[in-house]
Design an enzyme around this catalytic site. Sequence first.
Site, PDB file in Angstrom:
ATOM      1  CE  LYS A  13      65.062 -46.644 -33.118  1.00 16.49           C
ATOM      2  NZ  LYS A  13      64.573 -47.557 -34.029  1.00 16.49           N
ATOM      3  NE  ARG A 127      55.630 -50.391 -34.245  1.00  6.95           N
ATOM      4  CZ  ARG A 127      57.024 -49.479 -34.289  1.00  6.95           C
ATOM      5  NH1 ARG A 127      57.384 -48.846 -33.141  1.00  6.95           N
ATOM      6  NH2 ARG A 127      56.856 -49.160 -35.644  1.00  6.95           N
ATOM      7  NE  ARG A 159      55.000 -46.070 -36.088  1.00 12.90           N
ATOM      8  CZ  ARG A 159      56.275 -45.932 -35.403  1.00 12.90           C
ATOM      9  NH1 ARG A 159      56.536 -45.845 -34.692  1.00 12.90           N
ATOM     10  NH2 ARG A 159      56.971 -46.101 -36.749  1.00 12.90           N
TER      11      ARG A 159
HETATM   12  P1  AP5 Z   1      59.734 -50.446 -30.494  1.00 10.77           P
HETATM   13  O1  AP5 Z   1      60.403 -50.594 -28.708  1.00 10.77           O
HETATM   14  O2  AP5 Z   1      58.574 -49.394 -31.354  1.00 10.77           O
HETATM   15  O3  AP5 Z   1      60.969 -50.375 -31.798  1.00 10.77           O
HETATM   16  P2  AP5 Z   1      61.808 -48.601 -32.040  1.00 10.77           P
HETATM   17  O4  AP5 Z   1      62.436 -49.325 -32.243  1.00 10.77           O
HETATM   18  O5  AP5 Z   1      60.905 -48.265 -30.959  1.00 10.77           O
HETATM   19  O6  AP5 Z   1      60.779 -49.034 -34.065  1.00 10.77           O
HETATM   20  P3  AP5 Z   1      59.798 -48.098 -34.360  1.00 10.77           P
HETATM   21  O7  AP5 Z   1      59.878 -48.148 -35.220  1.00 10.77           O
HETATM   22  O8  AP5 Z   1      59.765 -46.470 -33.715  1.00 10.77           O
HETATM   23  O9  AP5 Z   1      61.729 -47.425 -34.900  1.00 10.77           O
HETATM   24  P4  AP5 Z   1      61.025 -46.573 -36.273  1.00 10.77           P
HETATM   25  O10 AP5 Z   1      63.015 -45.699 -35.654  1.00 10.77           O
HETATM   26  O11 AP5 Z   1      61.101 -47.151 -37.516  1.00 10.77           O
HETATM   27  O12 AP5 Z   1      60.313 -45.320 -36.338  1.00 10.77           O
HETATM   28  P5  AP5 Z   1      60.808 -43.855 -35.186  1.00 10.77           P
HETATM   29  O13 AP5 Z   1      59.451 -43.700 -35.257  1.00 10.77           O
HETATM   30  O14 AP5 Z   1      61.195 -43.312 -34.708  1.00 10.77           O
HETATM   31  O15 AP5 Z   1      59.582 -52.010 -30.618  1.00 10.77           O
HETATM   32  C1  AP5 Z   1      58.908 -52.217 -31.911  1.00 10.77           C
HETATM   33  C2  AP5 Z   1      58.226 -53.916 -31.921  1.00 10.77           C
HETATM   34  O16 AP5 Z   1      58.835 -54.885 -30.758  1.00 10.77           O
HETATM   35  C3  AP5 Z   1      56.832 -53.526 -30.556  1.00 10.77           C
HETATM   36  O17 AP5 Z   1      55.477 -54.232 -31.079  1.00 10.77           O
HETATM   37  C4  AP5 Z   1      57.781 -54.054 -29.387  1.00 10.77           C
HETATM   38  O18 AP5 Z   1      56.442 -54.383 -28.214  1.00 10.77           O
HETATM   39  C5  AP5 Z   1      57.843 -55.073 -29.496  1.00 10.77           C
HETATM   40  N1  AP5 Z   1      59.362 -56.074 -28.559  1.00 10.77           N
HETATM   41  C6  AP5 Z   1      60.135 -54.810 -28.497  1.00 10.77           C
HETATM   42  N2  AP5 Z   1      61.297 -55.155 -27.924  1.00 10.77           N
HETATM   43  C7  AP5 Z   1      60.954 -56.450 -28.136  1.00 10.77           C
HETATM   44  C8  AP5 Z   1      61.861 -57.596 -27.206  1.00 10.77           C
HETATM   45  N3  AP5 Z   1      62.887 -57.738 -27.248  1.00 10.77           N
HETATM   46  N4  AP5 Z   1      61.392 -59.125 -27.902  1.00 10.77           N
HETATM   47  C9  AP5 Z   1      60.033 -58.962 -28.844  1.00 10.77           C
HETATM   48  N5  AP5 Z   1      59.374 -57.888 -28.755  1.00 10.77           N
HETATM   49  C10 AP5 Z   1      59.730 -56.751 -29.126  1.00 10.77           C
HETATM   50  O19 AP5 Z   1      60.460 -42.637 -37.073  1.00 10.77           O
HETATM   51  C11 AP5 Z   1      59.340 -43.041 -37.246  1.00 10.77           C
HETATM   52  C12 AP5 Z   1      59.378 -41.936 -39.503  1.00 10.77           C
HETATM   53  O20 AP5 Z   1      59.616 -40.915 -38.443  1.00 10.77           O
HETATM   54  C13 AP5 Z   1      60.092 -42.502 -40.069  1.00 10.77           C
HETATM   55  O21 AP5 Z   1      60.534 -43.374 -40.654  1.00 10.77           O
HETATM   56  C14 AP5 Z   1      60.508 -41.250 -40.659  1.00 10.77           C
HETATM   57  O22 AP5 Z   1      59.734 -41.051 -41.416  1.00 10.77           O
HETATM   58  C15 AP5 Z   1      60.150 -40.027 -39.382  1.00 10.77           C
HETATM   59  N6  AP5 Z   1      62.019 -39.894 -38.679  1.00 10.77           N
HETATM   60  C16 AP5 Z   1      61.390 -39.888 -37.328  1.00 10.77           C
HETATM   61  N7  AP5 Z   1      62.977 -39.535 -36.928  1.00 10.77           N
HETATM   62  C17 AP5 Z   1      63.914 -39.248 -38.204  1.00 10.77           C
HETATM   63  C18 AP5 Z   1      65.021 -38.453 -38.249  1.00 10.77           C
HETATM   64  N8  AP5 Z   1      65.696 -38.126 -36.749  1.00 10.77           N
HETATM   65  N9  AP5 Z   1      65.272 -37.852 -38.785  1.00 10.77           N
HETATM   66  C19 AP5 Z   1      64.147 -38.239 -40.399  1.00 10.77           C
HETATM   67  N10 AP5 Z   1      63.042 -38.280 -40.280  1.00 10.77           N
HETATM   68  C20 AP5 Z   1      62.959 -39.331 -39.004  1.00 10.77           C
HETATM   69 MG    MG Z   2      59.645 -46.479 -32.387  1.00 11.04          MG
END
Ligand code: AP5
Ligand code: MG
Length: 219
Positions: A13, A127, A159
């Site tokens: 994402k 990552r 992270r």
């Molecule tokens: P990346 O693009 O970083 O993936 P992502 O989908 O953004 O993964 P996240 O871990 O950021 O998602 P998340 O939803 O768990 O975390 P968030 O920060 O939103 O890609 C991942 C890796 O893969 C990278 O190394 C990249 O280079 C590689 N990659 C990407 N595409 C690729 C491909 N096609 N092929 C190969 N490699 C690839 O949330 C974190 C925390 O915040 C949550 O756990 C929660 O505690 C809190 N939080 C955030 N939003 C909310 C909400 N709305 N409600 C409640 N709590 C929330």
């Molecule tokens: Mg993310």
Amino acid sequence: MQIVLFGPPGSGKGTQAKRLAERYGIPHISTGDILREHLKRKTKLGLEARAYMDRGALVPDDILIGLIKDRLSQPDCASGFILDGYPRTVPQADALSVILTELGKKLDVVLTINVPDAELIKRLAGRRMCGCGASYHILFNPPEHEGICDRCGRPLYQRDDDKEEAIMNRLEVYKQQTQPLIEYYTNKGLMRAVDGAASIPEVFDALCRVLDEIQKSAL
Ligand code: AP5
Ligand code: MG
């Protein structure tokens, strides 16, 4: 365009939203990034969110709903936005719909990036992040010099929630609390899915094809 980019942790994402924001000239709004910024600044909200985030649990809905309402009311969202990581629960999705109605807007599409679990685990464990916002993968998207950001030259870090136990918990939380939104948005006719297991540029092209088609049909 008002876009929700949806998918499990590690589906890409953040990687794709950054590129899409540039191409379509609209802001990328990642609730995870906003919460991590609060954490870094040790704000009251950040301190409250930390315990949830470190173990891979969701931060309570009321915090997220307030946060997203403020952000979507900013002037840079006037011509659209890409939401990354919000909504993650049915109450968050209901609140989004109320907020958008109040602002006189509506969602154009919910784009889901589908990736198998085994691939998600590999992506999250490998990552590496930089304080400037850049994100890498030790195998799939490595920096030119190991451990150093290509953009700003600072050292990369992992992270806290990319450790094995938190990763497994995040995947479980996604299945229990976030996956029901697929049916929620399918029923509203807003859901479109792409294969996220392909390479980063291939997934980007697939997402752009869907968005270009939506843009054309709105003309
Ligand atoms: P990346 O693009 O970083 O993936 P992502 O989908 O953004 O993964 P996240 O871990 O950021 O998602 P998340 O939803 O768990 O975390 P968030 O920060 O939103 O890609 C991942 C890796 O893969 C990278 O190394 C990249 O280079 C590689 N990659 C990407 N595409 C690729 C491909 N096609 N092929 C190969 N490699 C690839 O949330 C974190 C925390 O915040 C949550 O756990 C929660 O505690 C809190 N939080 C955030 N939003 C909310 C909400 N709305 N409600 C409640 N709590 C929330
Ligand atoms: Mg993310």
